[in-house]
Design an enzyme around this catalytic site. Sequence first.
Site, PDB file in Angstrom:
ATOM      1  N   ASP A  45       1.052  -1.375   0.133  1.00 18.27           N
ATOM      2  CA  ASP A  45      -0.005  -0.126  -0.033  1.00 18.27           C
ATOM      3  C   ASP A  45       1.022   1.018  -0.065  1.00 18.27           C
ATOM      4  O   ASP A  45       2.017   1.008  -0.708  1.00 18.27           O
ATOM      5  CB  ASP A  45      -0.940  -0.112   1.076  1.00 18.27           C
TER       6      ASP A  45
ATOM      7  N   HIS B 202      -3.927   5.672   3.863  1.00 24.48           N
ATOM      8  CA  HIS B 202      -4.588   4.235   3.394  1.00 24.48           C
ATOM      9  C   HIS B 202      -3.976   3.195   3.932  1.00 24.48           C
ATOM     10  O   HIS B 202      -4.439   2.018   4.550  1.00 24.48           O
ATOM     11  CB  HIS B 202      -4.886   4.360   1.883  1.00 24.48           C
TER      12      HIS B 202
ATOM     13  N   SER C   4     -11.812  -2.177   0.042  1.00 18.04           N
ATOM     14  CA  SER C   4     -10.301  -2.050   0.466  1.00 18.04           C
ATOM     15  C   SER C   4     -10.402  -2.153   1.855  1.00 18.04           C
ATOM     16  O   SER C   4      -9.398  -2.217   2.350  1.00 18.04           O
ATOM     17  CB  SER C   4      -9.924  -0.703  -0.316  1.00 18.04           C
TER      18      SER C   4
END
Length: 1093
Positions: free
Chosen positions: A256, A287, A452
């Site tokens: 990520d 994120h 996600s």
Amino acid sequence: MITLAASVLFGLLVAFVPLVGMEPMGGAKLDPDHAPSVEPLPSSSGSNCSDLTLKLEFSTKVVEHEYIIGFTGYFSAKARSLYISSSLRNAAALEWRIVPRQNPASDFPSDFELVHIRQASTGSLLTLEDHPYIKRVTPQRKVFRTLKYTPSPEPAAPCNATRSWQSSRPFRRTSLSLGTGFWHATGRHSSRRLLRAIPRHVAQILQADVLWQMGHTGQTAKSHLVDSSHGGLNVGLKMFCLFLCTGSGVKVAVFDTGLSEKHPHFKNVKERTNWTNEKTLDDGLGHGTFVAGVIASMRECQGFAPDSELHIFRVFTNNQVSYTSWFLDAFNYAILKKIDVLNLSIGGPDFMDHPFVDKVWELTANKVIMVSAIGNDGPLYGTLNNPADQMDVIGVGGIDFEDNIARFSSRGMTTWELPGGYGRVKPDIVTYGSGVRGSGMKEGCRSLSGTSVASPVVAGAVTLLASTVLNRELVNPASMKQALIASARRLPGVNMFEQGHGKLDLIRAYQILNSYKPQASLSPSYIDLTESPYMWPYCSQPIYYGGMPTIVNVTILNGMGVTGRIVDKPVWQPYLPQNGDHVDVAVSYAPVLWPWAGYLAVSISVAKKAASWEGVAQGHVMVTVASPAENNSEAAGEQTSTVKLPIKVKIVPTPPRSKRVLWDQYHNLRYPPGYFPRDNLRMKNDPLDWNGDHIHTNFKDMYQHLRSMGYFVEVLGAPIICFDASQYGTLLMVDSEEEYFPEEITKLRRDIDNGLSLIVFSDWYNTSVMRKVKFYDENTRQWWMPDTGGANVPALNDLISVWGMAFSDGLYEGDFTLADHDMYYASGCSIARFPEDGIVIAKNLKDQGLEVLKQETAVVEGVPILGLYQTPSDGGGRIALYGDSNCIDDSHRQKDCFWLLDALLQYTSYSMTPPSLSHSHSRVPPPTGAERPLPQRLEGNHLYRYSKVLEAHLGDPKPRPLPACPHLSWAKPQPLNETAPSNLWKHQKLLSVDLDKVALPNMRAYRPQVRPLSPGESGAWDIPGGIMPGRYNQEVGQTIPVFAFLGAMVVLSFFMVQLTKAKSKPKRRKPRIKRPTYLQPQAATATGKSPTV
């Protein structure tokens, strides 16, 4: 041994004491200092949150002049360079160089090289692929992920409201920049309301704390190693599991945006690596931190496996850019580091990005359990993202805390297999993905929504489950998926293309894994065409003699080994008492099951003797799978596993010809691999046609409507020459992009003369607009040109020209009323030529082509959009043309025209001309085609690269040889004279697994208590920083025996250590002193003092 045991227990106590002694951590604070150009996730710990909605977009581009050269094995950098040099030795004029890659994997052998080649020709690339050690040459891809905050229509909400990951559809290129006046972005989710949910720890709700605490109840992963007579050590191992069953010993990788070095939520970050061109390891977006927190946070927003080894792979820059080569290097490094679980909360529609797909296969072949998000492109069907749609990957969909399928969660089926086959069941499993709490970028917690988010929930659960299994050798991508899908809880009223096998059940998965024996299994585990709604779309239409075979694509999961094969052939065994002999079955399958999986395609048809019969028929298919025995296995040679696939179908008499509609799937093309643009040019954020154009994907609503009207809809996945036209009333062609074989054109003319009818829904095709919607990327210096328009109008004109019909290259849009129905024409074409005795309807529409090309607005009067025609031959069929398919397409439909489809079918099937059309005031004389030239194919297009009909021929594509029609080899039945099971869906048990025999902890005692927040109460949980929520919520009386035992063990350990030291200490030898001679011994003795020597 006693010393070792004491030391271990003492170390555990030392590790435990800081956990219970930490101070409560304060709430997170707002961080206003981030630059707006790179938007991090906003903090959510204040009393109110800003009214923003997070949108997530993916796109990829080909990088000009850069190519990924894949090798057949792993070679050193010097060897790779020599292989490339030897391949290009004869290409003297070719300029090339190897692009250096500075990352942690550059010191190790690799199976690919990134090469910059200027003026690369097809011949030079083929020369490279001729080298025996070079497997494939593919373009380098640049990947973009865009996280944006947009104002929400909702007012500012308290911080216990959720944040939504919202996404327009993922697309391959950036934008179609044609001018601000026309290209107005209209995301399909722009009107969605924010999802509201009470902040809750997802690990608690899924009862992860039951596994954390299972040592208290006597059920541990290691307790059976110790004889029950050794009570003390048994209890000690139970306590030992209290600390091990939190992910300990499991390596989990997060691909990520990185992670900050000193984030307070993580205690076991083993390694952080950077694979980007930025010189930082930190997360600038938030994120990656959130995803890592869901998996392994140890405080506040508790993760599933806080003791797991966390490996952070930073593969996206702060500008949210990545490259395929970065992923390939990072994947190789993950294999080198023997990663156990890998979470990938990204995806896109390109399942034909071969280097990426091949590397995912290699990862799973190396026992890496990959968990990936299925996509945020729901509720449309056929929107699965890669790599989650691969058989060897666990694809995760999202639900909310009320067990409803999240609107954003992508739906199946997979589209790899179209047009000739049928898609597989995906997602594999669903779990909470709406309002999930995870770690903030610097500190604190926040709530987010999206698949996600659901993906790391499953990745965390998998990590926790792997830590509870005694024999880690049994844990592999297949066995873990088998346990998850066999234990999943089915959601009522939801079909399998929405929920997969159901909702994640962590406790039942633990039960299965701890009694698991290597075996094969099937997904789905049975075929029941009578079970509604779970088996939709199979349950929506009965089967009958003469119909196209029903294809069910079953996945074989092989938990015995990474590779396997099917022994002999699958056996079809019909149940005679249940009319199984009325069914014919054909089976095709993968010759090799690798990695861990393969396909089993089951084609079901009705025997001729049941042409007039109605009822239910049953049988089953037996499949035996063999795998090479593991080195430590007791079995010699091969392991085998036999699985049974029950089949149950509803049979009806063959319906009349007028009720049967045949959908032409063969001539529909989609992305990938080509650039096929959307049918509605207004959809800037969704420019690619990638949903398969199938009646069970983006034409699902149309299919459901036709079924409700009593029509039977079948799918043609082969050329037009391959069906018996006398069995069908209407052939339905919608949004066709493919060319036609000359033999197809000839046969269709003959079929219509003999009574078959034809309905065509076309779309736009204009070469000037196609050149306009090509775009030039400044970064890659690459032009992208559409391979066709919304439909392949020149090919359609070739098909219908024999009747004097043709579509134009006009491009129109607008609202109008037809037969008292409100209609919207979205980027459609007009009818340029039509027989003079036909019926033509015209409307006033805007010239969208002029708007695209010159940004000017003009209204064109009397645009012919609909035509009806009865062919003159005796008993001939009827033809209906309409210039736009968007009104029956679920992708971007604004106003449906199902009523029009009904009217057209009444006309084609029953020769009933609707009075609302034949007597309409909008009826005009048919056009003759003299007004403007007919559209021509775009010069230089590359449709032949992706076409099943065309092939390259000296620069001028021509039709390929006509392929043979598919013929199924029906299995020879082996009838069984016994009664079939009445209910095919018992709980999906694996072989040799009995859930009732696997004891569980006292789930009731440790079930977390989740309470709603009081008005005005903060969303943060008041929990001491290091205490797991499950432990914190226990009653004090339950913890006293634990601390008493620990105290006693500490005291015992201390004395045992001291005693051991005392016994092992060498005795000091006293020196021998010569006894002196005393002159007065009696006097000396009397004084009681020793003499001085």
